[in-house]
Design an enzyme around this catalytic site. Structure first.
Site, PDB file in Angstrom:
ATOM      1  N   ASP A 117     -74.743  23.609  23.355  1.00 42.11           N
ATOM      2  CA  ASP A 117     -76.082  23.463  22.769  1.00 42.11           C
ATOM      3  C   ASP A 117     -77.075  24.506  23.294  1.00 42.11           C
ATOM      4  O   ASP A 117     -78.246  24.475  22.952  1.00 42.11           O
ATOM      5  CB  ASP A 117     -76.599  22.039  23.024  1.00 42.11           C
ATOM      6  CG  ASP A 117     -77.524  21.544  21.924  1.00 42.11           C
ATOM      7  OD1 ASP A 117     -77.476  22.107  20.808  1.00 42.11           O
ATOM      8  OD2 ASP A 117     -78.311  20.609  22.182  1.00 42.11           O
TER       9      ASP A 117
ATOM     10  N   GLU B  36     -84.314  17.042  20.609  1.00 41.78           N
ATOM     11  CA  GLU B  36     -84.938  17.667  21.782  1.00 41.78           C
ATOM     12  C   GLU B  36     -85.120  19.172  21.613  1.00 41.78           C
ATOM     13  O   GLU B  36     -86.027  19.761  22.191  1.00 41.78           O
ATOM     14  CB  GLU B  36     -84.096  17.371  23.026  1.00 41.78           C
ATOM     15  CG  GLU B  36     -82.900  18.302  23.279  1.00 41.78           C
ATOM     16  CD  GLU B  36     -81.799  18.238  22.193  1.00 41.78           C
ATOM     17  OE1 GLU B  36     -81.782  17.249  21.427  1.00 41.78           O
ATOM     18  OE2 GLU B  36     -80.995  19.173  22.101  1.00 41.78           O
TER      19      GLU B  36
ATOM     20  N   ASP C 286     -83.034  12.571  20.958  1.00 41.97           N
ATOM     21  CA  ASP C 286     -81.960  13.499  20.612  1.00 41.97           C
ATOM     22  C   ASP C 286     -82.462  14.672  19.758  1.00 41.97           C
ATOM     23  O   ASP C 286     -81.734  15.629  19.524  1.00 41.97           O
ATOM     24  CB  ASP C 286     -80.830  12.735  19.897  1.00 41.97           C
ATOM     25  CG  ASP C 286     -79.515  13.500  19.917  1.00 41.97           C
ATOM     26  OD1 ASP C 286     -79.428  14.513  20.633  1.00 41.97           O
ATOM     27  OD2 ASP C 286     -78.577  13.075  19.215  1.00 41.97           O
TER      28      ASP C 286
ATOM     29  N   LYS D  84     -75.904  10.007  22.474  1.00 42.48           N
ATOM     30  CA  LYS D  84     -74.948  10.358  21.420  1.00 42.48           C
ATOM     31  C   LYS D  84     -73.670   9.532  21.579  1.00 42.48           C
ATOM     32  O   LYS D  84     -73.350   9.105  22.685  1.00 42.48           O
ATOM     33  CB  LYS D  84     -74.570  11.839  21.536  1.00 42.48           C
ATOM     34  CG  LYS D  84     -75.643  12.803  21.079  1.00 42.48           C
ATOM     35  CD  LYS D  84     -75.162  14.238  21.178  1.00 42.48           C
ATOM     36  CE  LYS D  84     -76.220  15.214  20.698  1.00 42.48           C
ATOM     37  NZ  LYS D  84     -76.568  15.055  19.271  1.00 42.48           N
TER      38      LYS D  84
ATOM     39  N   ARG E 106     -86.146  21.045  19.113  1.00 46.65           N
ATOM     40  CA  ARG E 106     -87.445  21.431  18.533  1.00 46.65           C
ATOM     41  C   ARG E 106     -88.577  21.291  19.536  1.00 46.65           C
ATOM     42  O   ARG E 106     -89.562  22.027  19.482  1.00 46.65           O
ATOM     43  CB  ARG E 106     -87.694  20.604  17.264  1.00 46.65           C
ATOM     44  CG  ARG E 106     -87.802  19.124  17.501  1.00 46.65           C
ATOM     45  CD  ARG E 106     -87.554  18.322  16.241  1.00 46.65           C
ATOM     46  NE  ARG E 106     -86.146  18.360  15.831  1.00 46.65           N
ATOM     47  CZ  ARG E 106     -85.692  17.821  14.707  1.00 46.65           C
ATOM     48  NH1 ARG E 106     -86.523  17.201  13.866  1.00 46.65           N
ATOM     49  NH2 ARG E 106     -84.417  17.897  14.408  1.00 46.65           N
TER      50      ARG E 106
HETATM   51  N1  BES Z   1     -77.735  19.634  19.364  1.00 48.14           N
HETATM   52  C1  BES Z   1     -77.921  18.677  18.343  1.00 48.14           C
HETATM   53  C2  BES Z   1     -77.481  19.174  16.961  1.00 48.14           C
HETATM   54  C3  BES Z   1     -76.013  19.351  16.754  1.00 48.14           C
HETATM   55  C4  BES Z   1     -75.204  18.254  16.543  1.00 48.14           C
HETATM   56  C5  BES Z   1     -75.473  20.601  16.674  1.00 48.14           C
HETATM   57  C6  BES Z   1     -73.844  18.428  16.320  1.00 48.14           C
HETATM   58  C7  BES Z   1     -74.119  20.776  16.437  1.00 48.14           C
HETATM   59  C8  BES Z   1     -73.309  19.688  16.258  1.00 48.14           C
HETATM   60  C9  BES Z   1     -79.390  18.304  18.235  1.00 48.14           C
HETATM   61  O1  BES Z   1     -80.092  18.293  19.419  1.00 48.14           O
HETATM   62  C10 BES Z   1     -79.455  16.929  17.671  1.00 48.14           C
HETATM   63  O2  BES Z   1     -78.999  16.024  18.316  1.00 48.14           O
HETATM   64  N2  BES Z   1     -80.010  16.795  16.473  1.00 48.14           N
HETATM   65  C11 BES Z   1     -80.133  15.557  15.831  1.00 48.14           C
HETATM   66  C12 BES Z   1     -81.499  15.497  15.201  1.00 48.14           C
HETATM   67  C13 BES Z   1     -81.839  14.149  14.631  1.00 48.14           C
HETATM   68  C14 BES Z   1     -82.032  13.163  15.754  1.00 48.14           C
HETATM   69  C15 BES Z   1     -83.087  14.295  13.817  1.00 48.14           C
HETATM   70  C16 BES Z   1     -79.045  15.458  14.763  1.00 48.14           C
HETATM   71  O3  BES Z   1     -78.768  16.451  14.098  1.00 48.14           O
HETATM   72  O4  BES Z   1     -78.453  14.390  14.645  1.00 48.14           O
HETATM   73 ZN    ZN Z   2     -79.422  19.513  20.860  1.00 48.55          ZN
HETATM   74 MN    MN Z   3     -79.953  16.484  20.424  1.00 48.96          MN
END
Ligand code: BES
Ligand code: ZN
Ligand code: MN
Length: 504
Positions: free
Chosen positions: A287, A348, A346, A276, A350
Site C-alpha cells: 500500500d 486512510e 480504512d 480488513k 486520502r
Molecule cells: N489500500 C486500500 C485500497 C486497496 C484495496 C488497494 C485492495 C488494492 C487492493 C485502501 O486504503 C482502502 O482500504 N480503500 C477502501 C476505501 C473504502 C473504505 C471507501 C476500499 O477500497 O475498500
Molecule cells: Zn490503503
Molecule cells: Mn485502507
C-alpha cells in the site's frame, strides 16, 4: 544489462553463449540476414517451408546451430508490419527471455537493420521487466536455478546511416529507468516488518545521497507543530510513527514553479479499527506503491540529469488498530483547515494525501500536482488490472498523462469528477466525510475527496493504481508474482516529454 550497437560491417565476437535474433514480420519471408551463411539460411528456409514459422505475433522459432561459433538463431514473430507498435514489442520480449533461459543464451545479437530503431527501447524494457526477481529473503539453496542464466548483453546491429552514439545514449536511459523500476519493485515488495515509515525514509535518503536530490523529513513532532493532523491521525494506532518525506530535485528559486509528485505511503494497511478481512491482507504491504513510484520517478530523473524542477511529497504511515488508533466518527482538522469526519478508518490513503497536497501548495507553489495511490479496491472492480484510473481537474494534463500511458504501456483511463459527485462526501458534522455511501463510485469518491484540497484550480491529477501496482496477469512482461512498479516509467516519460527545459 549491457546494451551496445554496431554497424553491419563490424566484426562480432561470437561465443557459445551468444545467439542471433532476427525480428520477422508476418509473411515477410524469406528470412534474410547477412550474418547467416548460405547453408544456415537454407536450414531456416526449410523450417519455414515446413510451416513451422510464419512471423505471427508472439510466434518464435529457435534454430540451434552446431557447426558455428554461436548457439543458434531465434526468429521473433511480430505480426503484420503495418500493425506493429511498441507495446507489442515490449510484450514479445518475454519470449526472448524464455528462449534464452531454455538455451542458456547470455547475449543476443539482434539484426535490427530491417526494423525501426523506435522499437529498441521497448524491447529492452520488456526484457528487463520480465527478468525481475525478488529473492533477497531466500537462502541460497532455495534460489531459482535459472537465475544464473539471466541475460547480460544485447547487441544491436543497425544500418550504417544510424547514429550509434545517439542510440547508445538513448538505450542507456532506458536501462537506467528499468534499473530504477527494479529497485522500486523490491522496495514495494519488502515486508512490513522491515519496511516501516522510518526505514522507507532511510532507504530514500540513502539512495538520494549520491544524486542531486535533496531530502528532508518532518517527524511526528514537526507534523504536530505544523498541524498535519490528518497524517498524524492515520498514524496514531501504530508504534511506527508517521512522517512526511520530502524530495527536492532542482528546487532553487522561489519563482520557479516545480512539478509536485505525491505518493501514498501506507507501509501496511490493516484498515485500522475498521479492520480488513484476513484474506490477502498480506498484499497490504504494497500500500506504499504510490510512494515508491514517486521516489523512483524522481530518482530516475536525477540519474538522467533531467532539467526539470520537481518536488516529491511522501506521507508515510502504518494504518493499525489499537488503543490509541483513529476511531470511526472522529473529526480531524486537516492541515488545510478543513475538517473531515472519519466514517471509515480504512479510507486512510486520502487522509494522508490531503495533508501532503496542502503541504505542496503551502511550501512550493507547484505548477502541476500528480498523486499516485493504491487508493480504492473499487478501481479493480471498475478497470481490472489492465489500466489505472485517472481523475483530474485539467484536460491538458489529462491528455498528456493518457498519451504517456499509451507510449509506455502503463495505461490510464479517465473517470469523471463532475460536481454532482461532491454530494457524496457531505458530512453531518464536519466539512466533508472521508467516504461516500456504501461502495458507490468509490474510486471517483476518492478523487472527489482529494479535489477539495487542491487550491486555485492548480492542474492536478490523481492516479489510482490499486489494480496495476501488483497482481497483473496476462501481460507477459509483468506475468509474475511481483509488484509492477507501475508508474515509474509513465511519470518519468511524461515529465521528460512535457517539462524538460532543454535537451540533455
Ligand atoms: N489500500 C486500500 C485500497 C486497496 C484495496 C488497494 C485492495 C488494492 C487492493 C485502501 O486504503 C482502502 O482500504 N480503500 C477502501 C476505501 C473504502 C473504505 C471507501 C476500499 O477500497 O475498500
Ligand atoms: Zn490503503
Ligand atoms: Mn485502507
Amino acid at each position: 544489462m549491457k546494451v551496445s550497437f554496431i554497424h553491419p560491417q563490424s566484426t562480432i565476437e561470437w561465443n557459445w553463449n551468444s545467439a542471433l535474433l532476427i525480428p520477422v514480420f508476418e509473411n515477410i519471408l524469406p528470412v534474410e540476414c547477412s550474418l547467416l551463411t548460405e547453408e544456415q539460411e537454407l536450414i531456416v528456409q526449410a523450417l519455414i517451408d515446413r510451416d513451422l514459422f510464419h512471423g505471427k505475433e508472439n510466434e518464435v522459432l529457435f534454430v540451434p546451430f552446431t557447426n558455428t561459433l554461436f548457439a543458434g538463431t531465434l526468429l521473433l514473430g511480430l505480426g503484420p508490419q503495418d500493425k506493429i507498435h511498441s507495446e507489442k514489442v515490449r510484450r514479445t520480449s518475454a519470449k526472448i527471455v524464455e528462449c534464452g533461459k531454455a538455451n542458456k543464451i547470455k547475449e543476443w545479437i539482434c539484426d535490427w537493420t530491417k526494423i525501426s530503431i523506435d522499437y529498441i527501447p521497448p524491447l529492452i524494457e520488456g526484457i528487463m521487466l520480465c527478468q525481475y526477481t525478488f529473492e533477497q529473503y531466500k537462502s541460497p539453496d532455495n534460489l531459482q536455478k535459472d537465475k544464473k542464466t539471466s541475460l547480460v548483453q544485447l547487441t544491436f546491429i543497425v544500418s550504417k546511416e544510424q547514429d550509434i552514439s545517439h542510440l547508445q545514449k538513448q538505450s542507456q536511459q532506458t536501462v537506467t529507468i528499468c534499473n530504477t523500476v527494479s529497485m522500486i519493485r523490491s522496495l514495494i515488495c519488502s515486508p512490513a516488518n522491515e519496511l516501516t515509515p522510518q526505514s522507507f525514509a532511510d532507504f530514500a535518503q540513502d539512495i538520494c545521497q549520491q544524486t542531486q536530490i535533496r531530502t528532508y523529513i518532518l517527524n511526528k513532532k514537526s507534523l504536530e507543530e505544523k498541524g498535519l493532523n490528518s497524517i498524524l491521525a492515520v498514524g496514531k494506532g501504530s508504534k511506527n510513527e508517521p512522517l512526511l518525506l520530502v524530495l527536492e530535485y532542482n528546487i532553487s528559486s522561489q519563482e520557479e514553479k516545480p512539478l509536485s509528485l505525491i505518493g501514498k505511503g501506507v507501509t501496511f494497511d490493516t484498515g485500522g479499527i475498521c479492520l480488513k478481512p484476513r484474506e490477502d491482507m498480506q498484499d497490504m504491504r504494497y500500500d506504499m506503491a504510490g510512494a515508491g513510484v514517486v521516489l523512483g520517478t524522481i530518482y530516475a530523473l536525477a540519474e538522467l540529469k533531467a532539467d526539470v524542477s520537481v518536488v516529491g511529497i511522501i506521507p508515510l504511515v502504518e494504518n493499525m488498530p489499537g488503543g490509541s488508533a483513529l476511531l470511526p466518527g472522529d473529526i480531524i482538522k486537516t492541515y488545510s483547515g478543513k475538517t473531515v469526519e472519519v466514517l471509515n478508518t480504512d479510507a486512510e490513503g486520502r487522509l494522508i494525501l490531503a495533508d501532503a497536497i496542502t503541504y505542496a501548495q503551502k511550501n512550493y507553489s507547484p505548477q502541476r500536482i500528480v498523486d499516485m495511490a493504491t487508493l480504492t479496491g473499487g478501481c479493480i472492480i471498475a478497470l481490472g488490472h489492465f489500466s489505472a484510473g485517472l481523475l483530474s481537474n485539467n484536460d491538458d494534463l489529462t491528455e498528456e498523462l493518457v498519451r504517456a500511458g499509451q507510449e509506455t504501456g502503463e495505461r490510464l483511463w479517465t473517470l469523471p469528477l463532475w460536481e454532482d459527485y461532491d454530494k457524496l462526501i457531505q458530512s453531518d458534522f464536519a466539512d466533508i466525510a472521508n467516504i461516500g455511501p456504501k461502495a458507490e463510485a468509490s474510486t471517483i469518491v476518492g478523487g472527489v475527496f482529494l479535489k477539495q484540497f487542491v487550491e486555485n484550480n492548480i492542474p492536478w491529477a490523481h492516479i489510482d493504481i490499486a489494480g496495476t501496482a501488483w497482481g497483473v496477469k496476462h501481460i507477459p512482461y509483468w506475468d509474475n508474482k511481483y509488484p509492477t512498479g507501475f508508474g515509474v516509467r509513465l511519470l518519468t516519460h511524461w515529465t521528460l516529454k512535457n517539462y524538460k527545459r532543454n535537451t540533455g
